[in-house]
Scaffold this active site. Structure first.
Site, short mmCIF file in Angstrom:
data_model
loop_
_atom_site.label_atom_id
_atom_site.label_comp_id
_atom_site.label_asym_id
_atom_site.label_seq_id
_atom_site.Cartn_x
_atom_site.Cartn_y
_atom_site.Cartn_z
N SER A 97 -7.81 -5.26 9.47
CA SER A 97 -7.55 -4.39 8.68
C SER A 97 -8.68 -2.96 9.33
CB SER A 97 -7.87 -4.97 7.10
OG SER A 97 -7.78 -3.31 6.77
N ASP A 194 3.35 -7.18 5.96
CA ASP A 194 2.22 -6.20 5.44
C ASP A 194 2.16 -6.23 4.36
OD1 ASP A 194 -0.42 -5.42 5.57
OD2 ASP A 194 -1.00 -5.59 7.43
N HIS A 224 -1.10 -8.78 4.35
CA HIS A 224 -2.89 -8.40 5.00
C HIS A 224 -3.49 -9.39 5.61
CE1 HIS A 224 -4.62 -4.86 6.23
NE2 HIS A 224 -5.49 -5.36 5.87
#
Length: 254
Positions: A97, A194, A224
């Protein structure tokens, strides 16, 4: 600025001493090293030296994160890179991320990194767009971590500071112009579903990054926070394979 609050138990940085191949692993926004610890422990079993630093303002209290800047998050990762450089002759950097976003910035600065591994890297977070340019609210409620697997607990804050969200947005905006300058081999992994970062972010990165050697992987059974999800063992396998493809033979781990 010194952090005011103690580190939450389980959210500490981790370091596993191994051979001359170093792996630096970055967690994401609002996360902690706990979210990527499985990857770190698993890769350490292959003999690598692995370091997962805790980014500034994370893993303590959301008031610490409110005061932290994206430059300090980058500095936390950069210091980890320098620590591994003192021990290792070949370094790979992995980020999930926002950690993937920071990894791209580190790769832009240090061309001697042997390879980068991106997991659901963030360039856009649509759910936060309404906060752009806002001066309130001070705190934004954080929903449940986006993890498909049942019974998984991620250490995170219950609310995100608006100041930190703005720092994250500025960091993401500054990333696309860097991509053509990055020539380091890249392994880009994205979850097919996601709910935080659109998978198109990874598609864009892989299309526009200047790297000649690119490997793309789609994770079909994770959301995610893939490092804690159903495909985490698959991530480790792909990472080990990628590292072995791009490390010098003199430090080959077998």
């Amino acid at each position: 600025m010194k952090e005011k609050y103690p580190v939450i138990q389980g959210a500490e940085s981790f370091y596993f001493e191994g051979n001359e191949v170093g792996i630096l692993i970055s967690h994401g926004f609002m996360g902690t090293p706990q979210s990527v610890r499985f990857l770190g422990e698993s890769l350490a079993k292959h003999g690598y030296t692995v370091y997962g630093p805790r980014l500034k303002g994370h893993g303590t209290h959301c008031r610490d994160l409110e005061k932290a800047t994206s430059a300090e998050w980058f500095q936390s990762l950069e210091e980890g890179y320098k620590r591994l450089k003192r021990k290792c002759s070949a370094i790979f950097v992995m980020g999930q991320s926002m950690g993937g976003t920071l990894t791209l910035h580190l790769a832009n600065k240090y061309g001697d990194i042997r390879g980068i591994i991106l997991i659901n890297s963030a360039l856009t977070i649509p759910s936060l767009e309404y906060l752009r340019g806002k001066s309130s609210p001070r705190w934004v409620p954080e929903g449940k971590p986006d993890i498909k697997a049942k019974g998984v607990f991620e250490i995170t804050y219950s609310q995100a500071p608006l100041t930190a969200i703005h720092e994250l947005q500025q960091l993401m905006e500054a990333t696309p112009p860097l991509l053509p300058n990055i020539a380091i081999p890249v392994l880009g992994m994205k979850s097919s579903v996601d709910h935080v970062v659109p998978p198109e972010n990874t598609v864009f990165i892989m299309k526009n990054i200047g790297s000649f050697k690119k490997n793309a992987v789609t994770l079909h059974n994770s959301y995610h926070v893939a490092s804690m999800d159903n495909d985490k063992e698959q991530i480790v396998r792909h990472c080990h394979q990628f590292i072995q493809q791009h490390v010098y033979h003199k430090v080959y781990t077998g």
